[in-house]
Design an enzyme around this catalytic site. Structure first.
Site, PDB file in Angstrom:
ATOM      1  N   LYS A 166       9.341   4.741  14.092  1.00  0.00           N
ATOM      2  CA  LYS A 166       8.903   5.600  15.190  1.00  0.00           C
ATOM      3  C   LYS A 166       7.431   5.961  15.152  1.00  0.00           C
ATOM      4  CE  LYS A 166      13.183   8.043  16.174  1.00  0.00           C
ATOM      5  NZ  LYS A 166      13.791   9.375  16.126  1.00  0.00           N
TER       6      LYS A 166
ATOM      7  N   GLY B 173       5.878  11.199   0.764  1.00  0.00           N
ATOM      8  CA  GLY B 173       5.241  12.239   1.572  1.00  0.00           C
ATOM      9  C   GLY B 173       3.760  12.423   1.272  1.00  0.00           C
TER      10      GLY B 173
ATOM     11  N   GLY C 133       8.445   4.648   1.451  1.00  0.00           N
ATOM     12  CA  GLY C 133       9.718   4.273   0.834  1.00  0.00           C
ATOM     13  C   GLY C 133      10.204   2.905   1.286  1.00  0.00           C
TER      14      GLY C 133
ATOM     15  N   ARG D 206       9.698   6.584 -12.176  1.00  0.00           N
ATOM     16  CA  ARG D 206       8.794   7.736 -12.197  1.00  0.00           C
ATOM     17  C   ARG D 206       8.448   8.150 -13.628  1.00  0.00           C
ATOM     18  NH1 ARG D 206      11.708  10.645  -6.987  1.00  0.00           N
ATOM     19  NH2 ARG D 206      10.403   9.589  -5.482  1.00  0.00           N
TER      20      ARG D 206
HETATM   21  P1  ADP Z   1       8.291   3.867   5.431  1.00  0.00           P
HETATM   22  O1  ADP Z   1       9.497   4.468   4.735  1.00  0.00           O
HETATM   23  O2  ADP Z   1       7.723   2.718   4.659  1.00  0.00           O
HETATM   24  O3  ADP Z   1       7.258   4.899   5.795  1.00  0.00           O
HETATM   25  P2  ADP Z   1       9.576   3.972   8.012  1.00  0.00           P
HETATM   26  O4  ADP Z   1      10.613   4.875   7.449  1.00  0.00           O
HETATM   27  O5  ADP Z   1       8.608   4.542   8.960  1.00  0.00           O
HETATM   28  O6  ADP Z   1       8.800   3.228   6.829  1.00  0.00           O
HETATM   29  O7  ADP Z   1      10.280   2.779   8.811  1.00  0.00           O
HETATM   30  C1  ADP Z   1      11.174   1.880   8.238  1.00  0.00           C
HETATM   31  C2  ADP Z   1      12.296   1.543   9.174  1.00  0.00           C
HETATM   32  O8  ADP Z   1      11.841   1.045  10.418  1.00  0.00           O
HETATM   33  C3  ADP Z   1      13.170   0.456   8.577  1.00  0.00           C
HETATM   34  O9  ADP Z   1      14.444   0.983   8.337  1.00  0.00           O
HETATM   35  C4  ADP Z   1      13.205  -0.618   9.673  1.00  0.00           C
HETATM   36  O10 ADP Z   1      14.482  -1.193   9.840  1.00  0.00           O
HETATM   37  C5  ADP Z   1      12.810   0.131  10.902  1.00  0.00           C
HETATM   38  N1  ADP Z   1      12.279  -0.763  11.944  1.00  0.00           N
HETATM   39  C6  ADP Z   1      11.219  -1.580  11.866  1.00  0.00           C
HETATM   40  N2  ADP Z   1      11.060  -2.293  12.987  1.00  0.00           N
HETATM   41  C7  ADP Z   1      12.056  -1.937  13.819  1.00  0.00           C
HETATM   42  C8  ADP Z   1      12.439  -2.314  15.164  1.00  0.00           C
HETATM   43  N3  ADP Z   1      11.741  -3.227  15.842  1.00  0.00           N
HETATM   44  N4  ADP Z   1      13.521  -1.715  15.694  1.00  0.00           N
HETATM   45  C9  ADP Z   1      14.221  -0.810  14.984  1.00  0.00           C
HETATM   46  N5  ADP Z   1      13.910  -0.403  13.746  1.00  0.00           N
HETATM   47  C10 ADP Z   1      12.836  -0.951  13.158  1.00  0.00           C
END
Ligand code: ADP
Ligand code: MG
Length: 399
Positions: free
Chosen positions: A199, A380, A357, A38
């Site tokens: 999710k 965010g 992230g 950063r």
């Molecule tokens: P970002 O931080 O890039 O916005 P998210 O926090 O939404 O991404 O999601 C990342 C998480 O989703 C990772 O820890 C990954 O392991 C999980 N993930 C991806 N696909 C699956 C799956 N099929 N089942 C369970 N967890 C999953």
């Protein structure tokens, strides 16, 4: 799109006092900074202003002290890192307004740099208190915002100051706004959005906005399970939000109306247990998932056809890994698509922007982060931008 002033619009700044909002919310372990990314992001802005002869006062928050002076969250702790990255001596001032800052300004020579204390030691920061804004502004001639990552907050030093002082986007803010603008505000079509992660519920607004903006919406990760289940596919033990069926169907309907093609995986990587290289690992059609299995990655056939989709696109926005990429071999789809996007970007046929992230971690894991057109580390703020929201800190820079 926001029109904003940049450092190019500044005339002679010699001896003038610049308040520069940066991101110094650095990860720490046992009092030592573990990552200076950063600071490096804002170094060009800070050094450019200093080299033009401004007296540079850096403003930033650190942690969540909630309006109290918490000694373990003093920005004095990051001074060594800031000095090391900038290659300059940097002063520390334990206030953000008032006579002590005035005194600091008096001591600084043209081109000198000081870090002011953690802005969140003052309740007025998060409350965007006009009195605090006025008091901070009183010691300065102009304001530069170089912290896109904090621009989704309307705080005194992320938003308020831009209204009372001549305001400019720093180089890092400028690069972020230009890259994000190219990706969604005025992109070259066709545009693909790749959305994955755990999710649907955490990215509902993102999905709703994207269907109205992009030509292809590629769904992967855990959220693909929720989409499949809404289409009456049995996803076994997979991570899945069954209660979101109605919402998912609404999103699919909105996509159809808007002419956005939604791509769901048709083959998947499944396993009975969530562990590295499990014995029960297999690849199957989405309709063949057993009751005791979970979907942990997008399958190879789907990856190949998604690669073909990317080849037809001019712009890609990516948030969220395609599978549980932290555990092998469930990183395969994410890594393969990341490498395809990187290759298309290198060839010049694709503008690729990614953020989030875990997404950034996944692209680093694939070894292609440097090949993407732009990678946002803003968390965010990046997600709110993907939701189509105008960020208050950006709006305040609008001219
Ligand atoms: P970002 O931080 O890039 O916005 P998210 O926090 O939404 O991404 O999601 C990342 C998480 O989703 C990772 O820890 C990954 O392991 C999980 N993930 C991806 N696909 C699956 C799956 N099929 N089942 C369970 N967890 C999953
Ligand atoms: Mg995450």
């Amino acid at each position: 799109m926001t029109k904003f002033r940049t450092l190019d619009d500044l005339s002679d700044v010699t001896g003038k006092v610049a308040l520069v909002r940066v991101d110094l919310n650095l990860p720490m372990q046992d009092g030592t900074v573990t990552d200076d990314t950063r600071v490096r992001a804002s170094a060009p802005t800070i050094l450019e202003l200093a080299d033009k002869g401004a007296k540079v006062l850096l403003l930033a928050h650190f942690g969540r002290p909630k309006g109290d002076r918490v000694s373990t969250q003093s920005l004095s702790m990051v001074i060594d890192t800031v000095q090391a990255v900038l290659g300059r001596e940097v002063m520390f001032c334990p206030e953000i307004a008032g006579p002590v800052v005035k005194q600091t300004v008096g001591i600084l020579r043209a081109g000198d740099i000081a870090v002011l204390e953690n802005t969140r030691f003052w309740k007025g920061e998060e409350a965007n208190d006009p009195e605090l804004v006025k008091a901070i502004a009183a010691n300065a001639d102009f304001f530069v915002n170089d912290a896109f990552s904090a621009a989704h907050r309307a705080h005194a030093t992320t938003e308020g100051l831009a209204h009372v002082l001549p305001a400019y986007a720093g180089r890092s803010m400028q690069a972020e706004l230009e890259a994000l603008g190219k990706a969604l505000d005025a992109p070259e079509k066709p545009v693909a959005a790749l959305v994955g992660g755990a999710k649907v519920s955490s990215k509902l607004e993102v999905l709703k906005h994207l269907v109205s903006k992009v030509d292809h919406l590629i769904i992967g990760g855990g959220m693909a399970n929720t989409f499949l289940a809404a289409n009456d596919v049995d996803v076994g033990k997979s991570l899945c939000e069954h209660e979101l069926k109605a919402t998912v169907l609404e999103i699919l309907e909105a996509a159809e109306k808007a002419g956005c093609t939604v791509h769901l995986p048709y083959d998947v990587v499944v396993s009975k247990e969530f562990a590295a290289n499990p014995a029960s690992l297999r690849i199957c059609n989405v309709h063949e998932v057993a009751a005791d299995e979970m979907i942990l990655d997008v399958g190879p056939q789907a990856v190949e056809s998604l690669g073909d989709v990317l080849k037809t696109c001019k712009t890609l926005v990516w948030n969220g890994p395609m599978g549980a990429f932290e555990t092998e071999p469930f990183d395969k789809a994410t890594v393969a698509l990341a490498r395809m996007a990187a290759a298309l970007t290198r060839e010049g046929s694709l503008v690729s922007v990614a953020g989030g992230g875990d997404t950034v971690a996944a692209l680093n894991h694939a070894g292609v982060a440097a090949d993407f057109s732009y990678i946002s580390t803003a968390g965010g703020a990046f997600l709110e931008w993907m939701e189509g929201k105008e960020l208050p800190g950006v709006r305040a820079l609008n001219v």
